[in-house]
Each structure stands twice: as C-alpha cells, then as structure tokens.
Design an enzyme around this catalytic site. Structure first.
Site, PDB file in Angstrom:
ATOM      1  N   SER A   1       5.222   0.794   0.507  1.00  0.00           N
ATOM      2  CA  SER A   1       4.494   0.968  -0.752  1.00  0.00           C
ATOM      3  C   SER A   1       5.335   1.831  -1.688  1.00  0.00           C
ATOM      4  O   SER A   1       6.278   2.500  -1.252  1.00  0.00           O
ATOM      5  CB  SER A   1       3.171   1.671  -0.438  1.00  0.00           C
TER       6      SER A   1
ATOM      7  N   TYR B   1      -1.819   8.595   3.032  1.00  0.00           N
ATOM      8  CA  TYR B   1      -1.260   7.252   2.807  1.00  0.00           C
ATOM      9  C   TYR B   1       0.211   7.361   2.404  1.00  0.00           C
ATOM     10  O   TYR B   1       1.062   6.610   2.896  1.00  0.00           O
ATOM     11  CB  TYR B   1      -2.091   6.560   1.726  1.00  0.00           C
TER      12      TYR B   1
HETATM   13  P1  NAD Z   1      -6.791  -5.363   2.416  1.00  0.00           P
HETATM   14  O1  NAD Z   1      -7.754  -4.248   2.648  1.00  0.00           O
HETATM   15  O2  NAD Z   1      -7.185  -6.501   1.551  1.00  0.00           O
HETATM   16  O3  NAD Z   1      -6.319  -5.967   3.825  1.00  0.00           O
HETATM   17  C1  NAD Z   1      -6.114  -5.200   4.973  1.00  0.00           C
HETATM   18  C2  NAD Z   1      -6.572  -6.032   6.169  1.00  0.00           C
HETATM   19  O4  NAD Z   1      -6.263  -5.293   7.357  1.00  0.00           O
HETATM   20  C3  NAD Z   1      -8.083  -6.303   6.185  1.00  0.00           C
HETATM   21  O5  NAD Z   1      -8.328  -7.680   6.392  1.00  0.00           O
HETATM   22  C4  NAD Z   1      -8.583  -5.472   7.361  1.00  0.00           C
HETATM   23  O6  NAD Z   1      -9.695  -6.035   8.031  1.00  0.00           O
HETATM   24  C5  NAD Z   1      -7.353  -5.427   8.256  1.00  0.00           C
HETATM   25  N1  NAD Z   1      -7.385  -4.273   9.150  1.00  0.00           N
HETATM   26  C6  NAD Z   1      -7.774  -2.997   8.843  1.00  0.00           C
HETATM   27  N2  NAD Z   1      -7.707  -2.215   9.935  1.00  0.00           N
HETATM   28  C7  NAD Z   1      -7.273  -3.008  10.948  1.00  0.00           C
HETATM   29  C8  NAD Z   1      -7.016  -2.780  12.318  1.00  0.00           C
HETATM   30  N3  NAD Z   1      -7.222  -1.566  12.867  1.00  0.00           N
HETATM   31  N4  NAD Z   1      -6.592  -3.811  13.071  1.00  0.00           N
HETATM   32  C9  NAD Z   1      -6.409  -5.046  12.533  1.00  0.00           C
HETATM   33  N5  NAD Z   1      -6.639  -5.313  11.237  1.00  0.00           N
HETATM   34  C10 NAD Z   1      -7.061  -4.315  10.455  1.00  0.00           C
HETATM   35  O7  NAD Z   1      -5.476  -4.647   1.898  1.00  0.00           O
HETATM   36  P2  NAD Z   1      -4.149  -5.224   1.231  1.00  0.00           P
HETATM   37  O8  NAD Z   1      -4.070  -4.651  -0.112  1.00  0.00           O
HETATM   38  O9  NAD Z   1      -4.059  -6.702   1.431  1.00  0.00           O
HETATM   39  O10 NAD Z   1      -3.074  -4.455   2.109  1.00  0.00           O
HETATM   40  C11 NAD Z   1      -2.159  -5.073   2.992  1.00  0.00           C
HETATM   41  C12 NAD Z   1      -0.977  -4.125   3.184  1.00  0.00           C
HETATM   42  O11 NAD Z   1      -0.300  -3.935   1.934  1.00  0.00           O
HETATM   43  C13 NAD Z   1      -1.374  -2.721   3.643  1.00  0.00           C
HETATM   44  O12 NAD Z   1      -0.412  -2.236   4.549  1.00  0.00           O
HETATM   45  C14 NAD Z   1      -1.319  -1.905   2.378  1.00  0.00           C
HETATM   46  O13 NAD Z   1      -1.124  -0.549   2.628  1.00  0.00           O
HETATM   47  C15 NAD Z   1      -0.121  -2.553   1.694  1.00  0.00           C
HETATM   48  N6  NAD Z   1       0.003  -2.325   0.250  1.00  0.00           N
HETATM   49  C16 NAD Z   1      -0.969  -2.700  -0.635  1.00  0.00           C
HETATM   50  C17 NAD Z   1      -0.767  -2.475  -1.996  1.00  0.00           C
HETATM   51  C18 NAD Z   1      -1.789  -2.870  -3.005  1.00  0.00           C
HETATM   52  O14 NAD Z   1      -1.569  -2.590  -4.208  1.00  0.00           O
HETATM   53  N7  NAD Z   1      -2.855  -3.507  -2.624  1.00  0.00           N
HETATM   54  C19 NAD Z   1       0.391  -1.886  -2.446  1.00  0.00           C
HETATM   55  C20 NAD Z   1       1.357  -1.503  -1.515  1.00  0.00           C
HETATM   56  C21 NAD Z   1       1.147  -1.744  -0.177  1.00  0.00           C
END
Ligand code: NAD
Length: 283
Positions: free
Chosen positions: A166, A179
C-alpha cells in the site's frame, strides 16, 4: 520473432486470498481473462463462491471458491488439500487478504495543544487487540498462506507470488499506525522471500495500490450521511496527480505483468499503482 503474450499463464492455478473482496475479485477476473484457473479463498464461503461463480461466468475459465482463514494454518492446509484434489498443483499465490479496522484508527490526525487531554480515540487509548488484529491480518496473513501454498511451487521449482502492499508502506498515513506498519513489513518481507526463493525459480513481487474505494476505507473517505468526500477523501484526491480514485480494473495489467514470464527477471520489487500519489510532494 517471438510474439509477446501472456500465454504462459494459461491453465496455471492461482490462489487469491481475500479473493471475495473488491480488489481480489477484480484481479481474479483479469487473470481468468488470460486463462488462469483461479481459487477464490476467503473467510466467508458465500463471498468466495459468489465471486468464483461470477469469474467463471464472465470468463469461461474455471474458478472455485474455498473457505479458509489466512490466520489459521490448519484451515489453509485443509484448503490446499481441496485445491490440489480439484485443480492440481498450485502455480501462483496472491496474498490479497488484508485491511484496516476502526479499532486501530486514531480519531485525530495530530495531537495538538487543544486536544492533548482527550483520551477517547487517542493514540494513548488505541485498542491493543485491534492493533494486533490489523497487524496480524496483513503480515501473518501473508506469511502463513505463503508457508502453505508455496510448497507446491518449491517442489516443482517454478512459481510466482504477489503480495499486496500500500502507499502506507512508503509514508504512513495519519490515523492508521497498525495498517501502515504492517504494510511496510510487507515490502520488507517481499524482498526477503524473493531472495529466499530465488534459487528455486519462484519470483516474489508486490503491488502498492494507491487509493481505491473499498469496504475497508469507505468509512474514512466518504461521509455516510451526505455521500460526499470527507476532508480526508478530498486531501487524497488533491494529492493524487491524476485527480481520482483508482478503479480495481486498473490493477489487472500490472498483476499480469508481474506474474507472467514477461517479467521473468523481476523479483523483490514493489510496483506502485497510484495515479502518481507516491511521486508527488504536494507542491
Ligand atoms: P476488501 O475488504 O474488499 O477485501 C478483503 C477480503 O479479505 C474480504 O473478502 C474479506 O472477507 C477477506 N478476508 C478478511 N480477513 C480474512 C481472513 N482472516 N482470511 C481470509 N480472508 C479474509 O478489501 P480490498 O480493498 O479489496 O483489499 C484487498 C487488499 O488490498 C488488502 O490487502 C488491502 O490492504 C490492500 N489495499 C487496498 C487499498 C484500497 O484502496 N482499497 C489500497 C492499498 C492496498
């Protein structure tokens, strides 16, 4: 002349943890579009199955939903058995499960002379359980699936792993110390793994998405009552030279590049996909 394509990815088996989420499902769709068989692994069976069904319907490529907790090695080992019996060896792993929680978020950006005596929501009152939960989900939630799923790759001396970092890894954002620290550890761990696995031909890279509106950050970026950008949301847009949030599909090309043989000498890198956020000093 050899034509450059992603054909080496066809029929490979890729596990995407957190695959039922916004970013995981879009990445899954991108991979399925070039013939990768995807395993949508999620904590929730329903979202894993729903996403897998959507990917299979849209792409015509096999996708299965598997339930597991990235923080529970036993459940990951069980998931691996199911995957191996249904689809064979695992070739690619994407460590996508991760996120922040309000419990590990401070109320204010700064401690100031005016708010320094407020305890509720302050740094001094952060819920340590919440802090640990966020740190573990992002760090151990990458470590444990790699321990379990990279075994197939080591056996065959071939594979690719992609972690999700991130913008917080480079410069921590205010309010979200757990985070930020955890994502920073992902960059370091990506380099460590890349070195550790280099002699058995497994490449390990990461992407660092900028700002995408998803479930984990919506509460910070959009005002629930008005549906308008919060002050923080506005600040992000103003500091993103391209002037917008990313769309999950914007990640697909970079992911295909890092997982395919096109990038076969690339390992240990973190690729920012951020509309210029990381490059911009604000002036
Ligand atoms: P999201 O919340 O839509 O998806 C996360 C998924 O992980 C969910 O489906 C959830 O059920 C699953 N999950 C949570 N805990 C879990 C566990 N213990 N075991 C198995 N599955 C689990 O979030 P997202 O935005 O799609 O994030 C995906 C990745 O991208 C994450 O690592 C997040 O930190 C990273 N990220 C997101 C952004 C953003 O702007 N959204 C930016 C940088 C990085």
């Amino acid at each position: 002349m050899k034509k450059i394509s992603f054909s080496d990815l066809e029929n490979k088996v890729c596990v995407i943890t957190g695959g039922g989420g916004v970013i995981g499902s879009s990445i899954g769709l991108g991979l399925a579009s070039v013939g990768v068989k995807t395993v949508i692994l999620d904590l929730f069976q329903e979202s894993a199955d729903k996403t897998a069904a959507m990917i299979e319907k849209e792409s015509g490529t096999t996708s299965i939903g598997v339930v597991a907790n990235v923080l529970d090695k036993e459940s990951l080992l069980k998931a691996k058995e199911i995957i191996n019996s249904k689809l064979g060896n695992i070739d690619i792993l994407i460590n996508g499960a991760g996120g922040n929680s309000p419990k590990a978020t401070t109320k204010n950006e700064f401690i100031t002379p005016d708010n320094k005596n407020e305890f509720e929501g302050s740094f001094f009152n952060l819920d340590i359980g919440g802090f640990e939960q966020v740190f573990s989900l992002n760090f151990q939630g990458t470590l444990l699936p790699t321990m379990v799923f990279a075994k197939d790759m080591v056996d065959r001396e071939e594979g690719a792993i992609l972690n999700i970092s991130s913008m917080n890894a480079y410069h921590p954002l205010t309010k979200i110390p757990a985070y930020s620290a955890a994502k920073s550890s992902i960059n370091n761990f990506t380099e460590w793994l890349a070195v550790h696995f280099a002699k058995v031909n497994i490449r390990v890279n990461a992407i660092a998405p900028g700002f995408f509106l998803t479930n984990q950050n919506r509460f910070l970026l959009i005002d629930e009552s008005t549906d308008e950008l919060t002050a923080r949301g506005e600040k992000i847009i103003n500091n993103t030279p391209m002037g917008k949030f990313g769309e999950p599909e914007d990640l697909q090309g970079a992911v295909l590049y890092l997982l395919s043989d096109i990038s076969k000498f690339v390992t240990g890198t973190v690729l920012a996909i951020d509309g210029g956020f990381n490059a911009y000093s604000g002036v």
